[in-house]
Design a protein around this motif. Structure first.
Motif, short mmCIF file in Angstrom:
data_model
loop_
_atom_site.label_atom_id
_atom_site.label_comp_id
_atom_site.label_asym_id
_atom_site.label_seq_id
_atom_site.Cartn_x
_atom_site.Cartn_y
_atom_site.Cartn_z
N GLU A 135 0.83 -1.20 0.00
CA GLU A 135 0.00 0.00 0.00
C GLU A 135 0.87 1.26 0.00
OE1 GLU A 135 -3.29 0.20 -0.14
OE2 GLU A 135 -3.60 -1.96 -0.16
N GLU A 136 0.29 2.34 -0.48
CA GLU A 136 0.96 3.65 -0.46
C GLU A 136 1.19 4.11 0.97
OE1 GLU A 136 3.00 6.16 -1.13
OE2 GLU A 136 2.13 6.23 -3.14
N SER A 137 2.19 4.99 1.16
CA SER A 137 2.50 5.54 2.47
C SER A 137 1.29 6.25 3.07
CB SER A 137 3.66 6.54 2.35
OG SER A 137 3.66 7.45 3.42
N PRO A 138 0.97 6.00 4.37
CA PRO A 138 -0.19 6.67 4.99
C PRO A 138 -0.03 8.18 5.08
CG PRO A 138 1.14 5.51 6.63
CD PRO A 138 1.66 5.09 5.29
N VAL A 139 1.22 8.66 5.23
CA VAL A 139 1.44 10.10 5.29
C VAL A 139 1.08 10.74 3.96
CG1 VAL A 139 3.18 11.92 5.54
CG2 VAL A 139 3.17 9.98 7.11
N PHE A 140 1.53 10.13 2.85
CA PHE A 140 1.19 10.70 1.55
C PHE A 140 -0.32 10.59 1.28
CE2 PHE A 140 0.28 10.49 -2.96
CZ PHE A 140 0.84 11.70 -3.37
N ILE B 249 9.52 12.34 16.53
CA ILE B 249 8.68 13.46 16.12
C ILE B 249 7.57 12.95 15.19
CG2 ILE B 249 10.13 13.99 14.11
CD1 ILE B 249 9.53 16.95 14.57
N PRO B 250 6.32 13.42 15.33
CA PRO B 250 5.24 12.98 14.43
C PRO B 250 5.57 13.34 12.98
CG PRO B 250 4.34 14.14 16.34
CD PRO B 250 5.83 14.36 16.37
N LEU B 251 5.27 12.43 12.06
CA LEU B 251 5.62 12.62 10.66
C LEU B 251 4.46 13.09 9.79
CD1 LEU B 251 7.92 9.51 9.95
CD2 LEU B 251 8.57 11.81 10.71
N GLY B 252 3.23 13.08 10.32
CA GLY B 252 2.06 13.41 9.51
C GLY B 252 1.93 14.88 9.21
N PRO B 253 1.04 15.24 8.26
CA PRO B 253 0.87 16.64 7.85
C PRO B 253 0.27 17.53 8.93
CG PRO B 253 -0.75 15.23 6.77
CD PRO B 253 0.22 14.32 7.45
N ASP B 254 -0.36 16.96 9.95
CA ASP B 254 -0.90 17.77 11.05
C ASP B 254 0.20 18.47 11.83
OD1 ASP B 254 -3.55 17.25 10.54
OD2 ASP B 254 -3.66 15.54 11.91
N HIS B 255 1.41 17.97 11.72
CA HIS B 255 2.53 18.49 12.52
C HIS B 255 3.57 19.20 11.66
CE1 HIS B 255 1.13 16.23 16.07
NE2 HIS B 255 0.76 15.32 15.19
#
Length: 457
Positions: A218-223, A436-442
């Motif tokens: 599956e594609e990266s969850p962050v992307f 450190i959180p890697l998602g776009p919220d941060h």
């Protein structure tokens, strides 16, 4: 500890999916680096004789290693392209393209006629195919790292992100093992005539296996989260260099020392130096290749240990420990090789892999934690490619030239020590951002400079 989440309609990431991503990262990068390293091994063993012989013995060796280094100059092109499309369209599609490109280039090297058959066209075509390998390698690493790191729980990010790192020593092990096997199957002149081609042609089978496995990931969850919000950056590379160019330089210098030292074997220099019949060592090809393969196993082990340790004590502290171990191993390396005892040569290479592992295992997590989500693929890929140029690109050629000029490996040791010390300074400049959180919220938190001497990058 928090774990990455996909968009709400996709559901949480399962452990089974994480294992699949890790497996695909290991297999895919192993195949990529097998292709890359089998070329470097051949450059140290046969390309000088087969493609550059009219230049003369010593110069032919330097030219052969030059083709290894030239590919690094094109890795930033692969990194720029992969970073742009990876930040805009996803990590997975880029990984599929780079795998196929590397396999095609490698297979065609195995089919090339030599200088004796077609003259100067032979080394020209060899260089073109090596350039294609460089472009592929420049795009591969960043995508594989982010697929692993962005699927990982934050408290185990070092171990998960090390999956692509493990593929590097596995690729070296496979390349050296296959080459060593061919010296047995096709000894002496047969190896020069056709034996060296077989490892290149085997790439077709490996690419098919790697392609099948990567298609199932599956594609990266962050992307996916970025895409779900329609927040992809239109010009990620422009944004990267506008706001984070200093960080790219520092991150590249962190890698350069490891790259320079590592390419003593992955770039084929030790193999060439130890097997040169006119040199001070004069060992047979087969035992030397098996020794390199053995050191690849210990490199793999210490890469995994280094990643695990970094999840406990932090990336920066693990790196500093690794640099100290690497400096300690560089001093006896060439004296052990020059004993012409294969077991002492193996000992020197194994000692080297301890520091290499501790400064390579944490790298994927370190890089992923340095850059904001919107430009992460570009930042990770370009930093890695530039670090490879500054460190490993021409390290085998520089080592060969230093020995030719001075008649001793002392200058090579000094050159490698200097490269490691530069990386030590670069490591000291960075703050540790473990977990450190890697998602776009941060994104705002991620955009704060990790360089200790500035407030903004």
């Amino acid at each position: 500890m928090s774990a990455p989440q996909r968009p709400e309609h996709s559901g949480p990431i399962t452990d089974r999916e994480r294992r699949r991503v890790v497996f695909a990262a290991v297999v895919g990068t192993t195949v990529e680096w097998y292709d890359f390293f089998v070329y470097a091994a051949a450059a140290g063993l046969v390309f000088g004789q087969l493609f550059f012989q009219p230049a003369g013995e010593g110069v032919a060796t330097i030219l052969s290693f030059l083709t290894v280094g030239i590919s690094f100059l094109f890795r930033p092109i692969g990194a720029f392209l992969a970073g742009h499309y990876g930040d805009r369209y996803g990590r997975r599609v880029v990984l599929m393209v780079t795998l196929v490109l590397m396999g095609v280039a490698t297979t065609f090297v195995g089919l090339l006629p030599t200088y004796a058959a077609i003259g100067v066209a032979a080394p020209v075509m060899l260089i073109v195919l090596r350039i294609l390998q460089g472009i592929s390698a420049g795009g591969e690493w960043g995508g594989a790292v982010l697929m692993a790191a962005e699927h990982a729980p934050s408290h185990k990010r070092g171990v998960y992100a090390a999956a692509p790192q493990v593929g590097v020593p596995l690729g070296l092990l496979l390349a050296s093992g296959v080459m060593a096997l061919m010296t047995f199957v096709a000894p002496g002149e047969q190896f020069l005539q056709w034996g060296w081609r077989v490892p290149f042609l085997l790439s077709v089978v490996l690419i098919l296996i790697g392609h099948y496995i990567r298609r199932r990931v599956e594609e990266s969850p962050v992307f996916l989260e970025i895409a779900d919000r329609k927040e992809q950056t239109k010009t990620p590379i422009v944004e990267l260099f506008r706001h984070h160019w200093k960080l790219v330089i520092v991150a590249a210098l962190v890698f350069s020392g490891n790259s320079a030292v590592g390419y003593m074997t992955t770039g084929g220099y030790i193999q060439n130096y130890a097997t040169n019949p006119d040199g001070p060592v004069g060992l047979d090809r087969g035992p030397v290749l098996w020794a390199v393969a053995g050191s690849a196993i210990t490199w793999l082990i210490f890469t995994w240990i280094g990643a695990t340790v970094s999840d406990r004590i932090g990336r920066r502290s693990t790196y500093l420990l690794g640099w100290a171990l690497l400096l300690g191993a560089l001093v006896p390396l060439f004296p052990l090789v020059e004993t012409a005892n294969i077991w002492l040569l193996l000992l020197g290479l194994v000692l080297l892999t301890i520091g290499l592992g501790f400064t390579y295992g944490p790298q994927a997590a370190l890089y992923a934690e340095l850059f904001p989500a919107s430009v992460r693929f570009s930042g990770v890929s370009i930093s890695y490619a530039v670090g490879a140029i500054l460190g490993g690109a021409f390290a085998p050629m520089i080592a060969a030239a230093l020995v030719r000029a001075t008649g001793s490996t002392t200058a090579v040791t000094a050159y490698l020590v200097a490269g490691v010390l530069v990386s030590v300074v670069a490591t000291l400049l960075l703050r540790d951002r473990k977990g450190i959180p890697l998602g776009p919220d941060h994104e705002a938190e991620q955009s704060v400079s990790p360089i200790r001497t500035t407030a903004k990058v």
